[in-house]
Write a protein that holds these residues in place. Structure first.
Motif, PDB file in Angstrom:
ATOM      1  N   LEU A   1      -9.498 117.257   5.943  1.00 16.39           N
ATOM      2  CA  LEU A   1      -8.331 117.204   5.065  1.00 16.39           C
ATOM      3  C   LEU A   1      -8.506 118.092   3.836  1.00 16.39           C
ATOM      4  O   LEU A   1      -7.659 118.130   2.970  1.00 16.39           O
ATOM      5  N   GLY A   2      -9.612 118.835   3.779  1.00 16.93           N
ATOM      6  CA  GLY A   2      -9.892 119.614   2.588  1.00 16.93           C
ATOM      7  C   GLY A   2     -10.616 118.795   1.550  1.00 16.93           C
ATOM      8  O   GLY A   2     -11.720 119.132   1.123  1.00 16.93           O
ATOM      9  N   LEU A   3     -10.000 117.704   1.130  1.00 23.00           N
ATOM     10  CA  LEU A   3     -10.649 116.800   0.179  1.00 23.00           C
ATOM     11  C   LEU A   3     -11.666 115.901   0.859  1.00 23.00           C
ATOM     12  O   LEU A   3     -12.615 115.431   0.221  1.00 23.00           O
ATOM     13  N   VAL A   4     -11.451 115.628   2.138  1.00 23.82           N
ATOM     14  CA  VAL A   4     -12.329 114.741   2.904  1.00 23.82           C
ATOM     15  C   VAL A   4     -12.540 115.347   4.282  1.00 23.82           C
ATOM     16  O   VAL A   4     -11.572 115.768   4.943  1.00 23.82           O
ATOM     17  N   GLU A   5     -13.792 115.413   4.710  1.00 23.96           N
ATOM     18  CA  GLU A   5     -14.128 115.773   6.087  1.00 23.96           C
ATOM     19  C   GLU A   5     -14.736 114.534   6.733  1.00 23.96           C
ATOM     20  O   GLU A   5     -15.798 114.072   6.306  1.00 23.96           O
ATOM     21  N   ALA A   6     -14.061 113.986   7.724  1.00 25.49           N
ATOM     22  CA  ALA A   6     -14.501 112.740   8.347  1.00 25.49           C
ATOM     23  C   ALA A   6     -14.881 112.980   9.796  1.00 25.49           C
ATOM     24  O   ALA A   6     -14.202 113.732  10.511  1.00 25.49           O
ATOM     25  N   GLY A   7     -15.969 112.343  10.233  1.00 20.09           N
ATOM     26  CA  GLY A   7     -16.381 112.439  11.621  1.00 20.09           C
ATOM     27  C   GLY A   7     -15.455 111.655  12.532  1.00 20.09           C
ATOM     28  O   GLY A   7     -14.512 110.994  12.081  1.00 20.09           O
ATOM     29  N   ALA A   8     -15.704 111.733  13.809  1.00 22.43           N
ATOM     30  CA  ALA A   8     -14.892 111.007  14.788  1.00 22.43           C
ATOM     31  C   ALA A   8     -14.935 109.511  14.507  1.00 22.43           C
ATOM     32  O   ALA A   8     -15.930 108.987  13.997  1.00 22.43           O
ATOM     33  N   GLY A   9     -13.835 108.824  14.839  1.00 20.31           N
ATOM     34  CA  GLY A   9     -13.751 107.403  14.549  1.00 20.31           C
ATOM     35  C   GLY A   9     -13.335 106.577  15.739  1.00 20.31           C
ATOM     36  O   GLY A   9     -12.715 107.084  16.685  1.00 20.31           O
ATOM     37  N   ASN A  10     -13.667 105.313  15.701  1.00 21.70           N
ATOM     38  CA  ASN A  10     -13.242 104.334  16.705  1.00 21.70           C
ATOM     39  C   ASN A  10     -12.540 103.184  15.997  1.00 21.70           C
ATOM     40  O   ASN A  10     -13.034 102.666  14.992  1.00 21.70           O
ATOM     41  N   LEU A  11     -11.391 102.798  16.537  1.00 18.50           N
ATOM     42  CA  LEU A  11     -10.557 101.766  15.936  1.00 18.50           C
ATOM     43  C   LEU A  11     -10.367 100.629  16.922  1.00 18.50           C
ATOM     44  O   LEU A  11     -10.125 100.866  18.110  1.00 18.50           O
ATOM     45  N   ILE A  12     -10.445  99.391  16.448  1.00 17.82           N
ATOM     46  CA  ILE A  12     -10.266  98.207  17.300  1.00 17.82           C
ATOM     47  C   ILE A  12      -9.414  97.192  16.546  1.00 17.82           C
ATOM     48  O   ILE A  12      -9.654  96.933  15.363  1.00 17.82           O
ATOM     49  N   ALA A  13      -8.421  96.629  17.228  1.00 21.29           N
ATOM     50  CA  ALA A  13      -7.590  95.565  16.655  1.00 21.29           C
ATOM     51  C   ALA A  13      -7.385  94.492  17.718  1.00 21.29           C
ATOM     52  O   ALA A  13      -6.992  94.801  18.846  1.00 21.29           O
ATOM     53  N   HIS A  14      -7.660  93.222  17.362  1.00 23.49           N
ATOM     54  CA  HIS A  14      -7.556  92.137  18.335  1.00 23.49           C
ATOM     55  C   HIS A  14      -6.853  90.936  17.701  1.00 23.49           C
ATOM     56  O   HIS A  14      -7.351  90.359  16.732  1.00 23.49           O
ATOM     57  N   ALA A  15      -5.684  90.600  18.240  1.00 22.97           N
ATOM     58  CA  ALA A  15      -4.926  89.418  17.816  1.00 22.97           C
ATOM     59  C   ALA A  15      -4.917  88.440  18.982  1.00 22.97           C
ATOM     60  O   ALA A  15      -4.240  88.663  19.979  1.00 22.97           O
ATOM     61  N   ARG A  16      -5.687  87.352  18.851  1.00 22.37           N
ATOM     62  CA  ARG A  16      -5.818  86.410  19.960  1.00 22.37           C
ATOM     63  C   ARG A  16      -4.720  85.348  19.949  1.00 22.37           C
ATOM     64  O   ARG A  16      -4.434  84.759  20.982  1.00 22.37           O
ATOM     65  N   GLY A  17      -4.139  85.085  18.811  1.00 25.58           N
ATOM     66  CA  GLY A  17      -3.110  84.055  18.714  1.00 25.58           C
ATOM     67  C   GLY A  17      -3.614  82.844  17.967  1.00 25.58           C
ATOM     68  O   GLY A  17      -4.748  82.390  18.155  1.00 25.58           O
ATOM     69  N   ALA A  18      -2.759  82.300  17.093  1.00 23.29           N
ATOM     70  CA  ALA A  18      -3.155  81.196  16.228  1.00 23.29           C
ATOM     71  C   ALA A  18      -2.615  79.874  16.733  1.00 23.29           C
ATOM     72  O   ALA A  18      -1.599  79.809  17.424  1.00 23.29           O
ATOM     73  N   SER A  19      -3.294  78.790  16.377  1.00 24.00           N
ATOM     74  CA  SER A  19      -2.831  77.431  16.604  1.00 24.00           C
ATOM     75  C   SER A  19      -3.255  76.622  15.381  1.00 24.00           C
ATOM     76  O   SER A  19      -3.749  77.174  14.407  1.00 24.00           O
ATOM     77  N   CYS A  20      -3.071  75.333  15.438  1.00 27.00           N
ATOM     78  CA  CYS A  20      -3.520  74.480  14.326  1.00 27.00           C
ATOM     79  C   CYS A  20      -4.933  73.965  14.536  1.00 27.00           C
ATOM     80  O   CYS A  20      -5.427  73.182  13.731  1.00 27.00           O
ATOM     81  N   HIS A  21      -5.570  74.343  15.631  1.00 24.13           N
ATOM     82  CA  HIS A  21      -6.885  73.799  15.970  1.00 24.13           C
ATOM     83  C   HIS A  21      -7.991  74.796  15.671  1.00 24.13           C
ATOM     84  O   HIS A  21      -7.876  75.974  16.036  1.00 24.13           O
ATOM     85  N   PRO A  22      -9.073  74.390  15.029  1.00 23.04           N
ATOM     86  CA  PRO A  22     -10.236  75.269  14.881  1.00 23.04           C
ATOM     87  C   PRO A  22     -10.816  75.608  16.248  1.00 23.04           C
ATOM     88  O   PRO A  22     -10.718  74.826  17.189  1.00 23.04           O
ATOM     89  N   ARG A  23     -11.395  76.789  16.347  1.00 21.14           N
ATOM     90  CA  ARG A  23     -12.064  77.168  17.596  1.00 21.14           C
ATOM     91  C   ARG A  23     -13.183  78.137  17.261  1.00 21.14           C
ATOM     92  O   ARG A  23     -13.308  78.621  16.138  1.00 21.14           O
ATOM     93  N   ARG A  24     -13.989  78.437  18.255  1.00 24.98           N
ATOM     94  CA  ARG A  24     -15.190  79.217  17.985  1.00 24.98           C
ATOM     95  C   ARG A  24     -14.886  80.683  17.696  1.00 24.98           C
ATOM     96  O   ARG A  24     -15.486  81.285  16.830  1.00 24.98           O
ATOM     97  N   ASP A  25     -13.967  81.286  18.455  1.00 23.50           N
ATOM     98  CA  ASP A  25     -13.688  82.692  18.234  1.00 23.50           C
ATOM     99  C   ASP A  25     -12.661  82.881  17.127  1.00 23.50           C
ATOM    100  O   ASP A  25     -11.924  81.967  16.758  1.00 23.50           O
ATOM    101  N   ASP A  26     -12.618  84.082  16.566  1.00 24.97           N
ATOM    102  CA  ASP A  26     -11.685  84.385  15.497  1.00 24.97           C
ATOM    103  C   ASP A  26     -10.265  84.456  16.030  1.00 24.97           C
ATOM    104  O   ASP A  26     -10.027  84.850  17.174  1.00 24.97           O
ATOM    105  N   VAL A  27      -9.294  84.090  15.193  1.00 21.85           N
ATOM    106  CA  VAL A  27      -7.892  84.245  15.561  1.00 21.85           C
ATOM    107  C   VAL A  27      -7.541  85.733  15.600  1.00 21.85           C
ATOM    108  O   VAL A  27      -6.853  86.206  16.502  1.00 21.85           O
ATOM    109  N   THR A  28      -8.025  86.488  14.610  1.00 25.71           N
ATOM    110  CA  THR A  28      -7.807  87.931  14.582  1.00 25.71           C
ATOM    111  C   THR A  28      -9.085  88.628  14.149  1.00 25.71           C
ATOM    112  O   THR A  28      -9.935  88.056  13.458  1.00 25.71           O
ATOM    113  N   SER A  29      -9.199  89.894  14.532  1.00 31.36           N
ATOM    114  CA  SER A  29     -10.306  90.721  14.065  1.00 31.36           C
ATOM    115  C   SER A  29      -9.902  92.182  14.192  1.00 31.36           C
ATOM    116  O   SER A  29      -9.066  92.535  15.017  1.00 31.36           O
ATOM    117  N   SER A  30     -10.482  93.012  13.357  1.00 30.35           N
ATOM    118  CA  SER A  30     -10.246  94.451  13.438  1.00 30.35           C
ATOM    119  C   SER A  30     -11.464  95.166  12.894  1.00 30.35           C
ATOM    120  O   SER A  30     -12.231  94.609  12.101  1.00 30.35           O
TER     121      SER A  30
END
Length: 446
Positions: free
Chosen positions: A125-154
């Motif tokens: 970008l001139g001001l910033v030179e950035a290496g290759a990147g990897n992006l991950i977004a995961h929305a599992r779905g929410a409920s009112c019950h606690p559970r072991r895995d995260d409801v969302t993560s990115s």
């Protein structure tokens, strides 16, 4: 009626009673559990090179590797996650139109068994030179019950970056190794209370200040920063946990020093021009600060003229990554402004490396916090650059707990109640009684 028939009838009644329990359609969660978290690996603010005699600036903001995730259990869209590679708002510089960067987004319902992923190629970008990147977004779905895995993560991962690169392989700040940001939200159960929780973290590698120059300053990241907030709807269940990074700073003329507490700083004095070395030395001695030899600012910033930026692409606005479909999230608040740098003499510049302190707001049922984990500020009579590394925010909300323990309704799962248990127990007794009667009847007719 013969005894065998009576026994068979009792057994049939028992079998019907313990047959498949009636499945009641699960109701959507009506309780407003909510949480959100964001992480930006690098943020370049208010770049203005005019104090150095260069016709560049000001540039409002450049953001590298943004991740965000959130949940709002009682919303139509109750979980969402997103990640973006690069965004910028460049003022006064003509840039061609077009998208700047790769991004991913995912929302629920429906529940997503796998995350959305994308790969971003290297970007200059001139001001910033950035290496290759990897992006991950995961929305599992929410409920009112606690559970072991995260409801969302990115998460975002970038294979190194140069911030304000200069000629001959120099850069004001160089992050040579892979760095990663991550966020998550979910529900946990602690001490019998359901709590909303959110976490933002930045896995930072060691980086260099005035990279590629004889006066390169090494900044070793011994411990990376992590921010976590949680609340169960009461003051007793609300908390903010911020693990500040641990840095070791060293270089030519800079004795090794460790800083690990929010608010701690390392200040370095350096000449603004090649001819200002003596004045800078006197200023550093008067302030009892380390003096950086040479002219590293000129070496690392000398090539940042507007013509270098003509091939870049900029967004119309560079703002925090948002989750537009998700309502009810606590606002993360504004980025905490860095303390103004003290003015120096006309021939001296100042670089400050500081650890941010988390800004927190705690209410009856909500909590939010934000911190610029590591900050690098450069001033030469006026502010030149303000760089935040590991800009983290997190917020959570939970309803006030019920006076009597009540299990919240839960997100589409089958619900069985107390009456079903009573029927099942009665059915089991009937089955036992029926079997006993059949055995007795057979013995009598045997």
């Amino acid at each position: 009626m013969p005894l065998v028939k009576i026994a068979a009838a009792v057994a049939v009644v028992g079998a019907v009673a313990v047959g498949p329990a009636p499945v009641m359609a699960g109701k959507p969660c009506t309780l407003p559990y909510a949480a959100g978290a964001g992480a930006e690996l690098v943020r370049l603010d208010a770049l203005d090179l005019r104090p150095l005699g260069l016709p560049t600036g000001p540039v409002a903001v450049v953001r590298l590797a943004s991740a965000r995730s959130g949940m709002a259990a009682n919303s139509r869209v109750n979980a969402a996650a997103s990640a973006r590679y690069l965004d910028a708002k460049l003022l006064g510089i003509p840039l061609p139109a077009g998208p700047l960067s790769t991004s991913v987004y995912q929302e629920a319902p429906p529940r997503n068994p796998k995350p959305a992923k994308a790969h971003a190629p290297r970007k200059d970008l001139g001001l910033v030179e950035a290496g290759a990147g990897n992006l991950i977004a995961h929305a599992r779905g929410a409920s009112c019950h606690p559970r072991r895995d995260d409801v969302t993560s990115s998460s975002t991962q970038v294979a190194g970056a140069d911030i304000l690169p200069g000629p001959g392989g120099t850069a004001l700040v160089r992050l040579p190794a892979s760095l990663r940001g991550r966020t998550s939200t979910g529900l946990v159960e602690r001490d019998g209370a359901v709590q909303s929780t959110a976490t933002a973290a930045a896995a930072l590698a060691d980086f260099r200040l005035f990279a590629g120059t004889p006066t390169e300053i090494a900044i070793k990241v011994i411990k990376p920063p992590t921010l976590t907030v949680s609340t169960g709807g009461t003051a007793a269940t609300t908390g903010v946990r911020y693990a500040s990074p641990l840095l070791e700073v060293s270089g030519p003329g800079v004795p090794p020093r460790r800083i690990d507490a929010p608010g701690e700083t390392v200040d370095l004095v350096l000449p603004r021009t090649a001819g200002g070395a003596e004045a800078a030395r006197a200023d550093a001695k008067a302030r009892r600060l380390p003096l950086v030899a040479g002219d590293p600012l000129a070496e690392t910033l000398g090539a940042l003229h507007p013509e270098r930026l003509r091939g870049a692409s900029g967004g119309a606005e560079a703002g925090p990554l948002t989750l537009p479909a998700l309502s009810g999230l606590p606002n993360p608040g504004e980025l905490v402004a860095g303390e103004a740098l003290p003015p120096l003499g006309g021939d001296a510049s100042l670089v400050r490396i500081s650890l941010g302190d988390a800004r927190t707001e705690i209410a009856d049922r909500s909590v939010r916090a934000r911190v610029a984990s590591i900050r690098i500020q450069v001033a030469a009579g006026a502010s030149i650059a303000d760089i935040a590394i590991g800009d983290l925010d997190a917020g959570a909300f939970a309803p006030a707990p019920a006076r009597e323990p009540v299990l919240p309704g839960g997100g589409g799962l089958p619900i069985t109640g107390r009456n079903v248990g009573i029927v099942a127990a009665a059915g089991a007794l009937l089955l036992t009684a029926g079997s006993a009667l059949i055995v007795t009847a057979r013995r009598r007719h045997g």
